[in-house]
Write a protein that holds these residues in place. Structure first.
Motif, PDB file in Angstrom:
ATOM      1  N   LEU A   1      12.340 -16.807  -9.002  1.00 49.91           N
ATOM      2  CA  LEU A   1      13.082 -15.603  -8.607  1.00 49.91           C
ATOM      3  C   LEU A   1      12.967 -14.504  -9.668  1.00 49.91           C
ATOM      4  N   LYS A   2      12.607 -13.293  -9.205  1.00 49.44           N
ATOM      5  CA  LYS A   2      12.355 -12.202 -10.157  1.00 49.44           C
ATOM      6  C   LYS A   2      13.405 -11.093 -10.120  1.00 49.44           C
ATOM      7  N   LYS A   3      14.095 -10.952  -8.972  1.00 45.97           N
ATOM      8  CA  LYS A   3      15.018  -9.801  -8.874  1.00 45.97           C
ATOM      9  C   LYS A   3      16.165 -10.108  -7.900  1.00 45.97           C
ATOM     10  N   VAL A   4      17.376  -9.653  -8.265  1.00 48.48           N
ATOM     11  CA  VAL A   4      18.532  -9.766  -7.373  1.00 48.48           C
ATOM     12  C   VAL A   4      19.254  -8.411  -7.342  1.00 48.48           C
ATOM     13  N   SER A   5      19.593  -7.957  -6.141  1.00 48.19           N
ATOM     14  CA  SER A   5      20.358  -6.713  -6.015  1.00 48.19           C
ATOM     15  C   SER A   5      21.413  -6.876  -4.936  1.00 48.19           C
TER      16      SER A   5
END
Lengths: 409, 409
Positions: free
Chosen positions: A255-259
């Protein structure tokens, strides 16, 4: 299981309604103490439920000693905190002192970075609670924080995506939106204004694998998201929300990004900006002609109470995560969501959709705890438990999740 | 003359500063009692003025008996009411009971028409006071209401236009505007927010000879007005204001229409609309977690105090009337106005422009009463007195009016 439900607002009421419908007379839902700082709401909800498992009590949740005493008085197993999250500290610490399990729907408050609040995080949501995880673990007791619909069910979805649906994860975008309107009101929030002010006027949060957590201006990076179930396209904006803090801690597979983005509507954003401009977001007490009062409490007292507006609301609310990754070597992009229709919720429970939906997380988690399916110790977030029994119970409760293909452009 | 100045806000302070500058040691300005509901502001202003004619006292203006007692205690000749106009009734009635002259800067509040508020007037501004004119007249005592800059000086201008400048009047348009901004603030009003909410969120008023008084929505009929002195073009909107009520009562010569419009700025209008939308305009007390408080008082307490912002303000304020009529058989269209520059006011008086300008009306009227130039009995508005000595004193005080040709398109 003997439950102390502290804070009998719209969500607390929905929690009870879900429990009653699920399992009339079930042992795992043995007794629920409806407690609030006055008896008005507990008595009202008790009368509506008309079920001997519900008793009432008066507790000032801001006073830890009263929280401890109420747990002991009623021989409580689980304290469910449905109060505004500003009261989390005394309730969370009271549960520990009383030796009971603890669950809440939102984590302890964040604090802005003192020097650079719109770039760097300060104290994170839930830091206060996670910092005490060692104590809880040593005592062999369990606290689950942020176990509503979002945060809560969204975090369960994220764990499920990681463990069952994807071989590789790239990005998780939490996306919430509704087409709910309230008949006959110029302005009516569908959720606690105190909380909405807190989460929208704080800096918003992002997480990236390479950068860690970083912050931005309220309502940053607006975009259009096409919600399912007829809700349609909505402008969503970034605000502070627990998932951005919680998901990266226990969901990986690259996982690279969470928003997190939510559809608030332009009008609501203008109202929130004006509240801030006037200093009415201030949660602290100020002197108004000799009386000490919090401006934010005054705003909340002035606007219609969302718990009382269900019969005037129309529309649907969708809460979910938009996940990008790979499965069997192919790109995969899906939206996993739960959607409630207000009219359905009113018919089934006489509860409005937003609070009913929020209560799905804690009622299912309560059953999983009571039945010994979710176990453990320490201070935990929803990602730290097996998502599969939770998702199965969503179907059993008649509040299913759905998964649809949704390409990310 | 012995004056009880009730309400030592920014306008009260400016009134004293104007009096001190005008006439050091003059008999007509013999003693001024600075009175407020706490001693903070009276002591602060007394210290600033540093003049033996100023004494202080503590009076709750909402309590008529305290008003009467203060008048008697200090052997008062004139009670000058500089409080929010919501307190007018107890002060006005107290002055009558104490047997003193009375002056205020704004009339008693209006009440909306119960059935059709945005077309028909209900109780008019000042009705309460004018209805008692007979009593005052019988007692041989004088009350002058609405004697600030606007209402007040604008009404004097209207009488002057009728009596000296025109043979025939067609229309009077009161037009106020400013290019004042407050350095370093997202939002800062230049005048009492309580009063601005009152006058802007009530229905606006118009008067026409054939129709009488009628009302409209707040901010109705926006138009661009080109203000003089470098202020430039501003959008002005209709709000409730005394001149529309007062001018038609005593100015005639064929006058057909009176309106009032002010430049508030789009942003301020949005803020006011949001305040109304949230119910924060409510002047009554509501229960906020067990404390009784007025939401409008909370808004006022949250925003910066305009009395304290003068050093950060920049720009000019123009208040005047745009008159259309005939003179010597020719069309005549003029703007009669008074303009203050904030930096000048700060230098001369250490007072900000908007409150200084408001105080021009009552200080000159006080001198005219003290010197026996304005006399009479009953409850009177500024139009009922000879405007010429007033206008001459404006020059003597160094706050002149100007008259410019300004065609009405």
């Amino acid at each position: 299981m003997r439950i102390l439900l502290l804070g009998v607002g719209a969500v607390g009421e929905a929690y009870c309604s879900l429990g009653v419908e699920r399992d009339p007379g079930a042992q795992w839902f043995e007794q629920v103490v409806l407690a609030d700082y006055t008896l008005d709401r507990p008595l009202k909800v008790q009368k509506k439920l008309n079920d001997k498992r519900f008793v009432v009590d008066q507790v000032n949740a801001a006073d830890k000693e009263q929280v401890v005493a109420a747990c002991k008085r009623h021989n409580i197993d689980l304290l469910l905190n449905c109060c505004p999250q500003s009261l989390n500290v005394s309730i969370f610490d009271g549960a520990f002192e009383a030796g009971v399990m603890y669950m809440d729907l939102a984590a302890t408050l964040s604090e802005k970075h003192p020097a650079d609040p719109y770039n760097k995080p300060g104290v994170l949501l839930g830091d206060y609670q996670f910092n005490k995880s060692g104590q809880w673990q040593e005592a062999g007791r369990l606290a689950i924080i942020a176990m509503g619909i979002d945060p809560g069910v969204t975090d369960v979805f994220a764990k499920y995506a990681e463990s069952k649906l994807f071989d590789e994860l790239e990005e998780i975008r939490v996306r919430d939106g509704a087409n709910i309107y309230v008949e006959g009101y110029d302005f009516a929030p569908t959720f606690s204004v105190w909380s909405v002010i807190e989460e929208t006027l704080n800096p918003c949060y992002f997480w990236e694998k390479d950068k860690g957590w970083y912050t931005g201006e309220s309502f940053a990076e607006p975009e259009i998201f096409e919600f399912p179930e007829g809700i349609g396209p909505q402008e969503v904006v970034s605000i502070e929300h627990e998932e951005v803090i919680l998901i990266p801690r226990h969901v990986d597979k690259g996982l690279k990004k969470v928003s997190y983005k939510i559809a608030l509507g332009r009008e609501f954003i203008e109202v929130l900006n004006t509240i801030r401009k006037l200093g009415l977001d201030n949660p602290g007490k100020i002197n108004v002609k000799g009386v000490m009062v919090s401006p934010r409490d005054v705003v909340e007292a002035c606007v219609p109470n969302p718990a009382e507006l269900g019969h005037l609301m129309h529309g649907k609310m969708s809460v979910g995560i938009w996940v990008k990754g790979k499965k069997d070597g192919l790109n995969k992009e899906i939206y996993i969501y739960q959607c409630e229709d207000n009219q359905d919720c009113m018919r089934r429970y006489n509860c409005q959709a937003v609070s009913l939906q929020t209560a799905i997380g804690p009622i299912i988690a309560s059953e999983l705890l009571a039945r010994g399916i979710w176990t453990g110790s320490g201070v935990r977030s929803p990602e730290e438990f097996n998502p599969e029994p939770f998702l199965r119970l969503m179907l059993d409760y008649g509040h299913p999740y759905k998964i649809i293909d949704m390409p990310i452009k």
